[in-house]
Design a protein around this motif. Structure first.
Motif, short mmCIF file in Angstrom:
data_model
loop_
_atom_site.label_atom_id
_atom_site.label_comp_id
_atom_site.label_asym_id
_atom_site.label_seq_id
_atom_site.Cartn_x
_atom_site.Cartn_y
_atom_site.Cartn_z
N PRO A 135 0.84 -1.20 -0.29
CA PRO A 135 -0.02 -0.53 0.22
C PRO A 135 1.11 0.96 -0.06
O PRO A 135 0.42 1.78 -0.85
N ALA A 136 2.02 1.28 0.93
CA ALA A 136 2.97 2.43 0.57
C ALA A 136 3.28 2.58 -1.15
O ALA A 136 3.80 3.38 -0.69
N TRP A 137 3.86 1.64 -1.18
CA TRP A 137 3.77 1.59 -2.81
C TRP A 137 2.73 2.21 -3.84
O TRP A 137 3.37 3.45 -4.09
N ALA A 138 1.72 2.41 -3.63
CA ALA A 138 0.56 2.32 -3.89
C ALA A 138 0.59 3.52 -4.28
O ALA A 138 0.20 5.27 -4.90
N ALA A 139 0.73 4.19 -2.47
CA ALA A 139 0.70 5.46 -2.48
C ALA A 139 1.77 6.38 -3.43
O ALA A 139 1.25 7.81 -3.45
N ARG A 140 3.07 6.51 -3.02
CA ARG A 140 3.92 6.75 -2.99
C ARG A 140 3.90 7.13 -5.17
O ARG A 140 4.60 8.10 -5.74
N HIS A 141 3.39 6.15 -5.97
CA HIS A 141 3.52 5.83 -7.63
C HIS A 141 1.72 6.53 -7.64
O HIS A 141 1.89 6.37 -8.87
N GLY A 142 1.17 7.41 -6.72
CA GLY A 142 -0.05 7.67 -7.63
C GLY A 142 -1.15 6.83 -7.37
O GLY A 142 -2.00 6.73 -7.76
N TYR A 143 -1.28 5.41 -6.79
CA TYR A 143 -1.92 4.46 -7.36
C TYR A 143 -2.96 3.90 -5.84
O TYR A 143 -3.51 2.96 -5.95
N GLN A 144 -3.21 4.89 -4.82
CA GLN A 144 -3.50 5.26 -3.47
C GLN A 144 -5.35 4.76 -4.04
O GLN A 144 -6.48 3.82 -3.10
N THR A 145 -5.59 5.29 -5.10
CA THR A 145 -7.15 5.45 -4.98
C THR A 145 -8.07 3.63 -5.32
O THR A 145 -8.30 2.98 -5.10
N VAL A 146 -6.37 2.71 -6.30
CA VAL A 146 -7.55 1.62 -6.34
C VAL A 146 -7.00 1.18 -5.28
O VAL A 146 -7.37 0.06 -5.35
N MET A 147 -6.62 0.64 -4.01
CA MET A 147 -6.33 0.46 -3.15
C MET A 147 -7.81 0.39 -2.02
O MET A 147 -7.81 -0.26 -1.49
N THR A 148 -7.92 2.20 -2.39
CA THR A 148 -9.31 2.12 -1.58
C THR A 148 -10.56 1.71 -2.27
O THR A 148 -11.47 2.41 -1.58
N SER A 213 -14.28 8.89 -7.70
CA SER A 213 -14.91 8.00 -6.11
C SER A 213 -14.30 7.47 -5.27
O SER A 213 -15.25 7.68 -4.03
N SER A 214 -12.99 7.70 -5.75
CA SER A 214 -12.72 6.68 -4.77
C SER A 214 -12.15 7.80 -3.05
O SER A 214 -12.26 9.07 -3.85
N PRO A 215 -12.38 7.50 -2.06
CA PRO A 215 -11.49 8.44 -1.30
C PRO A 215 -10.48 9.26 -1.57
O PRO A 215 -10.08 8.87 -1.68
N SER A 216 -10.19 10.19 -1.08
CA SER A 216 -9.50 10.94 -1.14
C SER A 216 -7.85 10.25 -0.36
O SER A 216 -8.16 10.56 0.52
N PRO A 217 -6.56 10.44 -0.58
CA PRO A 217 -5.70 10.01 -0.19
C PRO A 217 -5.57 11.22 1.30
O PRO A 217 -5.79 13.02 1.03
N ASP A 218 -5.46 10.66 2.37
CA ASP A 218 -5.08 10.99 3.84
C ASP A 218 -3.43 11.73 2.99
O ASP A 218 -2.51 11.89 2.87
N ARG A 219 -3.56 13.29 3.21
CA ARG A 219 -2.55 15.07 2.89
C ARG A 219 -1.45 14.22 3.59
O ARG A 219 -0.33 14.39 3.35
N ARG A 220 -1.93 14.19 5.14
CA ARG A 220 -0.72 14.01 5.74
C ARG A 220 0.43 12.73 5.72
O ARG A 220 0.91 12.95 6.39
N LEU A 221 -0.42 11.85 5.31
CA LEU A 221 0.06 10.90 5.36
C LEU A 221 1.27 10.35 3.82
O LEU A 221 2.04 9.96 3.84
N ALA A 222 0.76 11.37 3.46
CA ALA A 222 1.20 11.74 1.69
C ALA A 222 2.45 12.67 1.82
O ALA A 222 3.55 12.57 1.52
#
Length: 338
Positions: A135-148, A213-222
């Motif tokens: 999930p951390a890799w997905a977030a760093r590369h812009g795929y966090q919405t795939v996970m959520t 439509s998926s939730p916005s990534p957490d800005r602080r975690l980003a």
């Protein structure tokens, strides 16, 4: 597909060690297996190409009809079967993959830890590449919405590889064990893994609407991931990170685990150890310097953590770096003489 039966044996211990960084609570069983003989023949390796990205290659023949059960952590799994047949189950979803099946490629998103099962048949050959993305890799590369996109249950989708990607995949099976740690080959592996991820994520995602439509990534975690990638988090305690992000430590740890599926401390430790490992291979860095890079004041503590994380010693990667430098010297001399 070429004689994996004539290749080295792969024991249950080998399989458990190779899978240690990918799965939890693994169970292995097979009809008529005496629990002493090797379960597979052929070769298999796992390489962490960058923090949160692990590529697994299997070129094997099943001797007894192995059934493997385990728990997979949250993340993205991308499978490509270029020969033979793989029968797998993620939670309640089952699939059969391979050139003789309907599909060769599968992408599965796991929002939380999920039961996994692979069923083999005695005598079957298989060539499979599996890419695991945290999930951390997905977030760093812009795929966090795939996970959520589906926070409750695993989601699976088939995808079809291009002819170019299949050609690259086939070439990986010609690599020798000594090639894997060489910087030039490592770049090829990273390039292939990125191409594999790109094709699978683009070709298998159910719908662009799901992304929007998926939730916005957490800005602080980003912001935290940005600090990690830039090196600002190196040598900083979790409490200090939480303070810089304007959060309590317990809130940071809870939100990180909820979004990324693992403890913040485990992620930071693996990330910094991976940086140190790559530096030792690429730059022939000393163990003491690598320890400091990973945030350790003691080389002994660094070596212990390194062995626990990767199953190898830091000195093993120094040896690989020495071999790589010798090979490069030979290549340079040959180029100068030409």
């Amino acid at each position: 597909m070429g004689g994996p039966s004539h290749q080295p044996e792969i024991s249950a211990t080998d399989l458990q060690q190779l899978s240690a960084s990918l799965v939890k609570r693994q169970r292995l069983d097979a009809p008529s297996w005496d629990h002493r003989s090797a379960l597979l023949t052929g070769r298999m390796w796992v390489s962490e190409l960058e923090p949160g990205m692990q590529l697994r290659l299997a070129d094997i023949q099943d001797r007894f009809g192995l059934t493997s059960q385990a728990v997979l952590p949250a993340g993205i799994k991308i499978a490509l079967v270029i020969a033979g047949n793989a029968r797998v189950r993620y939670g309640d979803f089952e699939a059969s993959l391979g050139p003789q099946a309907t599909h060769t490629g599968l992408l599965v998103t796991l929002p939380s830890a999920t039961n996994f099962e692979r069923r083999g048949q005695a005598g079957d050959d298989e060539r499979t590449l599996t890419l695991s993305l945290s999930p951390a890799w997905a977030a760093r590369h812009g795929y966090q919405t795939v996970m959520t996109a589906s926070p409750e249950a695993p989601q699976a989708a088939y995808w079809s590889p291009s002819a170019g990607l299949l050609a690259l995949a086939s070439r990986l099976f010609t690599l020798q064990p000594t090639d894997i740690g060489h910087p030039a080959y490592r770049l090829q592996l990273v390039g292939f893994a990125m191409a594999l991820a790109g094709e699978a994520l683009a070709g298998a995602h159910p719908s662009p609407a799901m992304l929007t439509s998926s939730p916005s990534p957490d800005r602080r975690l980003a912001r935290l991931m940005s600090m990690v990638d830039s090196g600002q988090a190196r040598g900083v305690t979790q409490a200090e990170l939480a303070h810089q992000l304007g959060m309590s430590l317990s809130n940071l740890q809870r939100r990180f685990h909820h979004q990324h599926g693992e403890a913040l401390g485990s992620f930071l430790r693996r990330h910094h150890l991976s940086l140190a490992r790559d530096a030792m291979v690429r730059e022939a860095m000393s163990i003491e310097t690598a320890a400091a890079l990973a945030g350790y004041t003691s080389a002994t503590n660094f070596a212990t953590a390194f062995k626990r994380e990767f199953g190898t010693r830091p000195s093993d990667h120094q040896k690989a770096s020495t071999v790589n430098r010798c090979q490069q010297t030979v290549i340079n001399k040959a180029l100068d003489a030409s």
